[in-house]
Scaffold this motif. Structure first.
Motif, PDB file in Angstrom:
ATOM      1  N   GLU A 202    -119.442  76.965  -4.205  1.00  0.00           N
ATOM      2  CA  GLU A 202    -118.095  77.228  -3.706  1.00  0.00           C
ATOM      3  C   GLU A 202    -117.077  76.466  -4.557  1.00  0.00           C
ATOM      4  OE1 GLU A 202    -115.326  76.407   0.261  1.00  0.00           O
ATOM      5  OE2 GLU A 202    -117.371  75.622   0.120  1.00  0.00           O
ATOM      6  N   LEU A 203    -116.007  77.167  -4.934  1.00  0.00           N
ATOM      7  CA  LEU A 203    -114.921  76.566  -5.718  1.00  0.00           C
ATOM      8  C   LEU A 203    -113.815  76.107  -4.770  1.00  0.00           C
ATOM      9  CD1 LEU A 203    -113.566  76.077  -8.566  1.00  0.00           C
ATOM     10  CD2 LEU A 203    -112.537  78.346  -8.254  1.00  0.00           C
ATOM     11  N   LYS A 204    -113.331  74.872  -4.959  1.00  0.00           N
ATOM     12  CA  LYS A 204    -112.262  74.398  -4.083  1.00  0.00           C
ATOM     13  C   LYS A 204    -111.321  73.473  -4.845  1.00  0.00           C
ATOM     14  CE  LYS A 204    -113.053  71.413  -0.899  1.00  0.00           C
ATOM     15  NZ  LYS A 204    -113.604  70.725   0.300  1.00  0.00           N
ATOM     16  N   ASN A 205    -110.145  73.226  -4.225  1.00  0.00           N
ATOM     17  CA  ASN A 205    -109.129  72.310  -4.765  1.00  0.00           C
ATOM     18  C   ASN A 205    -108.740  72.658  -6.202  1.00  0.00           C
ATOM     19  OD1 ASN A 205    -109.432  71.103  -2.321  1.00  0.00           O
ATOM     20  ND2 ASN A 205    -110.005  69.088  -3.098  1.00  0.00           N
ATOM     21  N   VAL A 206    -108.452  73.936  -6.432  1.00  0.00           N
ATOM     22  CA  VAL A 206    -108.030  74.364  -7.773  1.00  0.00           C
ATOM     23  C   VAL A 206    -106.622  73.852  -8.047  1.00  0.00           C
ATOM     24  CG1 VAL A 206    -107.524  76.343  -9.239  1.00  0.00           C
ATOM     25  CG2 VAL A 206    -109.515  76.383  -7.736  1.00  0.00           C
ATOM     26  N   TYR A 207    -106.446  73.262  -9.202  1.00  0.00           N
ATOM     27  CA  TYR A 207    -105.194  72.611  -9.575  1.00  0.00           C
ATOM     28  C   TYR A 207    -104.632  73.263 -10.829  1.00  0.00           C
ATOM     29  CZ  TYR A 207    -102.123  68.978 -11.468  1.00  0.00           C
ATOM     30  OH  TYR A 207    -101.064  68.303 -11.995  1.00  0.00           O
ATOM     31  N   TRP A 208    -103.302  73.448 -10.859  1.00  0.00           N
ATOM     32  CA  TRP A 208    -102.622  73.905 -12.071  1.00  0.00           C
ATOM     33  C   TRP A 208    -101.215  73.356 -12.042  1.00  0.00           C
ATOM     34  CZ3 TRP A 208     -98.411  77.361 -11.530  1.00  0.00           C
ATOM     35  CH2 TRP A 208     -98.267  77.923 -10.264  1.00  0.00           C
ATOM     36  N   ALA A 209    -100.516  73.406 -13.170  1.00  0.00           N
ATOM     37  CA  ALA A 209     -99.185  72.815 -13.244  1.00  0.00           C
ATOM     38  C   ALA A 209     -98.271  73.706 -14.059  1.00  0.00           C
ATOM     39  CB  ALA A 209     -99.253  71.423 -13.866  1.00  0.00           C
TER      40      ALA A 209
END
Length: 259
Positions: A202-209
């Motif tokens: 499971e993929l979680k807490n995806v971050y981008w800016a």
């Protein structure tokens, strides 16, 4: 009164929004008698159907006095970027006709990052891998062309009236972007990082800016995160497992797979 016309370009130079700046001088008795001291600036957003105005000596967003905050009629980030620039200008005649603002967008485009900083982004290193991936966004012209080529597919989904509406939307969007000086062939690259559960994938807490240096900030965070890197060979499995997760696309590629 001094007058200046300025095109304020966005951080990727895709397009610009025009502004008119008026600056009060000592000789403007009409205004100085009404407590508009010399140096006071009126900022007018010259965007058709989105005309707005604000006034002040400084427009620093971090002091809660950005142009958008001083006038709700002006609702573009370009306006606040311009205000930040204006706050350090004594004479508006020193402003170039075309203002490229890449150095300011790192300050303005941090809301998404700030929102995410309020969360616990990191996941336990014994349970999660870290992963960095990238997504290439198509240009407006590429997206429009793909849609126009799918006539058979579209006819099965949309009615005749809906097809006309869709074409009108595409046409109107294209015209507005041209008016703003946008590059309809411009593509963009966005880098993300997140955490993959070692057992469930499971993929979680995806971050981008956002911002001109957004990808660099994401990569820095990724490199400093202590979790083990996700094995490259399970990437396809991760994408299949997270097909219902809007944070990842089947076309996304591993960022570090080329390094």
């Amino acid at each position: 009164m001094k007058t200046k016309f300025v095109n304020v370009w966005d951080n990727r130079s895709w397009g610009y929004i025009g502004f008119i700046v008026l600056q009060v001088e000592d000789t403007d008795k009409f205004l100085t008698e009404k407590n508009f001291n010399p140096g006071y600036k009126f900022v007018i957003q010259a965007w058709y159907s989105h005309v707005g105005a604000a006034g002040g000596h400084t427009f620093i967003p971090s002091h809660r006095e950005g142009i958008q905050e001083k006038s709700r009629k002006i609702d573009t980030n370009e306006a606040d970027v311009f205000g930040l620039y204006l706050s350090n200008i004594k004479d508006i005649y020193d402003i170039p006709d075309d203002l490229y603002t890449k150095n300011f967008w790192g300050i303005m485009n941090t809301k998404r990052e700030d929102d995410q900083e309020d969360e616990e982004l990191e996941c336990p290193s014994d349970e999660y891998y870290k992963v960095a991936f990238k997504r290439q966004s198509k240009s407006f012209n590429q997206m429009a062309s793909l849609l126009e080529k799918q006539n058979d597919f579209r006819n099965e989904i949309f009615s005749y009236e809906e097809l006309n509406d869709l074409q009108n939307i595409i046409s109107e969007s294209r015209n507005k972007m041209i008016q703003m000086g946008a590059d309809l062939n411009q593509e963009s690259l966005q880098v993300y990082y997140g955490f993959v559960h070692k057992k469930t994938l499971e993929l979680k807490n995806v971050y981008w800016a956002l911002g001109t240096d957004g990808n660099e900030r994401v990569i820095d965070k990724y490199l400093w995160t202590l979790n083990d890197e996700m094995p490259r060979e399970i990437w396809d499995d991760v994408k299949r497992t997270n097909e219902d997760n809007d944070d990842i696309s089947r076309d996304d590629e591993l960022y570090y797979s080329e390094n």
